[in-house]
Motif scaffolding. Structure first.
Motif, short mmCIF file in Angstrom:
data_model
loop_
_atom_site.label_atom_id
_atom_site.label_comp_id
_atom_site.label_asym_id
_atom_site.label_seq_id
_atom_site.Cartn_x
_atom_site.Cartn_y
_atom_site.Cartn_z
N GLY A 192 133.01 -17.60 145.07
CA GLY A 192 133.85 -17.15 146.17
C GLY A 192 134.57 -15.85 145.87
N LEU A 193 135.04 -15.68 144.64
CA LEU A 193 135.77 -14.47 144.27
C LEU A 193 134.87 -13.23 144.35
N ALA A 194 133.59 -13.41 144.11
CA ALA A 194 132.67 -12.28 144.10
C ALA A 194 132.43 -11.69 145.49
N GLU A 195 132.88 -12.36 146.52
CA GLU A 195 132.66 -11.86 147.87
C GLU A 195 133.51 -10.62 148.17
N ARG A 196 134.58 -10.38 147.38
CA ARG A 196 135.51 -9.28 147.69
C ARG A 196 135.58 -8.22 146.61
N ARG A 197 134.87 -8.38 145.49
CA ARG A 197 135.00 -7.44 144.39
C ARG A 197 133.76 -7.47 143.50
N THR A 198 133.67 -6.53 142.60
CA THR A 198 132.61 -6.53 141.60
C THR A 198 133.01 -7.46 140.46
N VAL A 199 132.10 -8.32 140.03
CA VAL A 199 132.40 -9.31 139.00
C VAL A 199 131.39 -9.19 137.86
N SER B 276 129.98 6.34 147.24
CA SER B 276 130.93 5.90 146.23
C SER B 276 130.25 5.77 144.86
N PRO B 277 130.97 6.03 143.76
CA PRO B 277 130.37 5.92 142.42
C PRO B 277 130.14 4.46 142.06
N PRO B 278 129.32 4.21 141.04
CA PRO B 278 129.11 2.83 140.59
C PRO B 278 130.43 2.18 140.16
N PRO C 248 118.56 -5.07 137.80
CA PRO C 248 119.35 -5.07 139.04
C PRO C 248 118.91 -6.16 140.02
N GLU C 249 118.55 -7.32 139.48
CA GLU C 249 118.13 -8.46 140.28
C GLU C 249 118.44 -9.72 139.48
N GLU D 111 124.05 -0.46 120.68
CA GLU D 111 123.31 0.78 120.52
C GLU D 111 122.59 1.15 121.80
N GLY D 112 122.75 2.40 122.24
CA GLY D 112 121.99 2.95 123.35
C GLY D 112 122.12 2.19 124.65
N VAL D 113 123.34 1.77 124.99
CA VAL D 113 123.55 0.96 126.19
C VAL D 113 123.67 1.86 127.42
N SER D 114 122.79 1.67 128.37
CA SER D 114 122.83 2.43 129.62
C SER D 114 122.53 1.51 130.79
N PHE D 115 123.41 1.47 131.76
CA PHE D 115 123.15 0.76 133.02
C PHE D 115 124.19 1.20 134.03
N SER D 116 123.88 0.96 135.29
CA SER D 116 124.78 1.33 136.39
C SER D 116 124.90 0.13 137.32
N LEU D 117 126.13 -0.34 137.51
CA LEU D 117 126.38 -1.53 138.33
C LEU D 117 127.04 -1.11 139.63
N PRO D 118 126.41 -1.34 140.77
CA PRO D 118 127.00 -0.92 142.04
C PRO D 118 128.20 -1.77 142.43
N ALA D 119 129.06 -1.21 143.25
CA ALA D 119 130.22 -1.93 143.75
C ALA D 119 129.78 -3.16 144.53
N GLY D 120 130.47 -4.27 144.32
CA GLY D 120 130.15 -5.51 145.02
C GLY D 120 129.14 -6.39 144.32
N ALA D 121 128.62 -5.94 143.17
CA ALA D 121 127.63 -6.72 142.43
C ALA D 121 128.30 -7.85 141.67
N LEU D 122 127.50 -8.86 141.34
CA LEU D 122 127.94 -9.94 140.46
C LEU D 122 126.95 -9.97 139.29
N LEU D 123 127.41 -9.45 138.16
CA LEU D 123 126.55 -9.30 136.98
C LEU D 123 126.74 -10.46 136.02
N GLY D 124 125.65 -11.13 135.66
CA GLY D 124 125.67 -12.14 134.61
C GLY D 124 125.27 -11.51 133.29
N VAL D 125 126.16 -11.54 132.30
CA VAL D 125 125.89 -10.97 130.98
C VAL D 125 125.62 -12.12 130.02
N LEU D 126 124.41 -12.20 129.50
CA LEU D 126 123.99 -13.31 128.67
C LEU D 126 123.63 -12.83 127.26
N GLY D 127 123.92 -13.67 126.28
CA GLY D 127 123.57 -13.34 124.91
C GLY D 127 124.17 -14.33 123.96
#
Length: 267
Positions: free
Chosen positions: A186-193, A2-4, A221-222, A22-38
């Motif tokens: 709990g919500l992250a158990e069923r979807r990518t967040v 499956s695609p990211p 990715p950690e 600028e120059g943003v590149s990343f790949s998030l797999p299905a089921g991941a829980l990504l924290g975006v900080l800034g």
């Protein structure tokens, strides 16, 4: 294979010629829980709008499950930072949540359709955020934390594969913030967040990846913030100051985000 769930490929975006990302590149797999900080104004909300297809990259491309975000809108749920209601606006909780089931929003609601089905799905979403008992209460009577959970329920009505939350704990008291964090785990158990925040103290127990945003994006990715990421967020300090000690403490004493007490270290 499956695609990211979400992919940025050398994405740049500018408002009226002024670079924001600028120059943003990343790949998030299905089921991941990504924290975006800034920090505020770093481009976090722009990143979210690009992921939803509400903005078009100046260059590069964004993919959601291998598709243009505008063609994957039904797979994406979004929780904005604020909900503004006119004083005394008489909308009930269940009716506001049910709007999330309509691609056309209020216009679709006015056309009629399966009202009973929409209410059933709205009640199921409210059950997921533990607010079913407030379904028929006016939204204006809710606390800030309850309103935020209503917005999450509205985003869940369509059972999205990708859920994006923009500062979901902003302007909420500590007790309400703790409730939201537990809910998101709990919500992250069923979807990518994708969880966007400017606050390093807002972590969810099962975060699997981290992105630091400040015009550029550093993705890991950690669940670990490193020195480079913290310097991107806070700036590089060449002299001795309290911020240097703070960054050193985060890197050396708290190397991972979102791990429960007793969990093993490592990626």
């Amino acid at each position: 294979m499956s695609p990211p769930a979400l992919q940025f490929e050398d994405v740049c975006f500018a408002y009226n010629g002024a670079p924001v990302l600028e120059g943003v590149s990343f790949s998030l797999p299905a089921g991941a829980l990504l924290g975006v900080l800034g920090p505020n104004g770093a481009g976090k909300t722009t990143l979210a709008r690009l992921a939803m297809g509400r903005l078009t990259p100046t260059s590069g491309r964004v993919l959601v499950a291998g598709r243009d975000p505008r063609k994957a809108a039904g797979r994406i749920g979004y929780v904005p930072q604020f909900m503004t209601l006119t004083q005394g606006f008489p909308v009930k909780v269940v009716d506001l949540v049910a709007l999330g089931a309509l691609p056309a929003g209020l216009a679709g609601w006015l056309k009629g359709g399966d009202a009973a089905g929409r209410r059933r799905r709205a009640l199921e979403a409210l059950e997921a955020v533990e607010l079913a008992d407030l379904a028929d209460r006016p939204v204006a009577e809710l606390s800030g934390g309850q309103r935020q959970r209503v917005l999450i329920a509205r985003a869940l009505v369509g059972d999205p594969e990708l859920l994006i939350l923009d500062e979901p704990t902003a302007n909420i008291d500590p007790a309400g913030k703790s409730c939201i964090v537990d809910l998101l785990d709990g919500l992250a158990e069923r979807r990518t967040v994708v969880l966007i925040s400017h606050d390093l103290t807002v972590t969810v127990p099962h975060i699997t990846a981290v992105a630091a945003v400040n015009r550029r994006v550093l993705f890991r990715p950690e669940p670990r913030l490193d020195q480079e990421m913290l310097e991107l967020i806070y700036g590089l300090h060449r002299h001795d100051c309290p911020m240097d000690s703070f960054i050193h403490h985060l890197v050396e004493r708290q190397p991972t985000l979102g791990r429960r007490h007793g969990d093993s270290a490592g990626a």
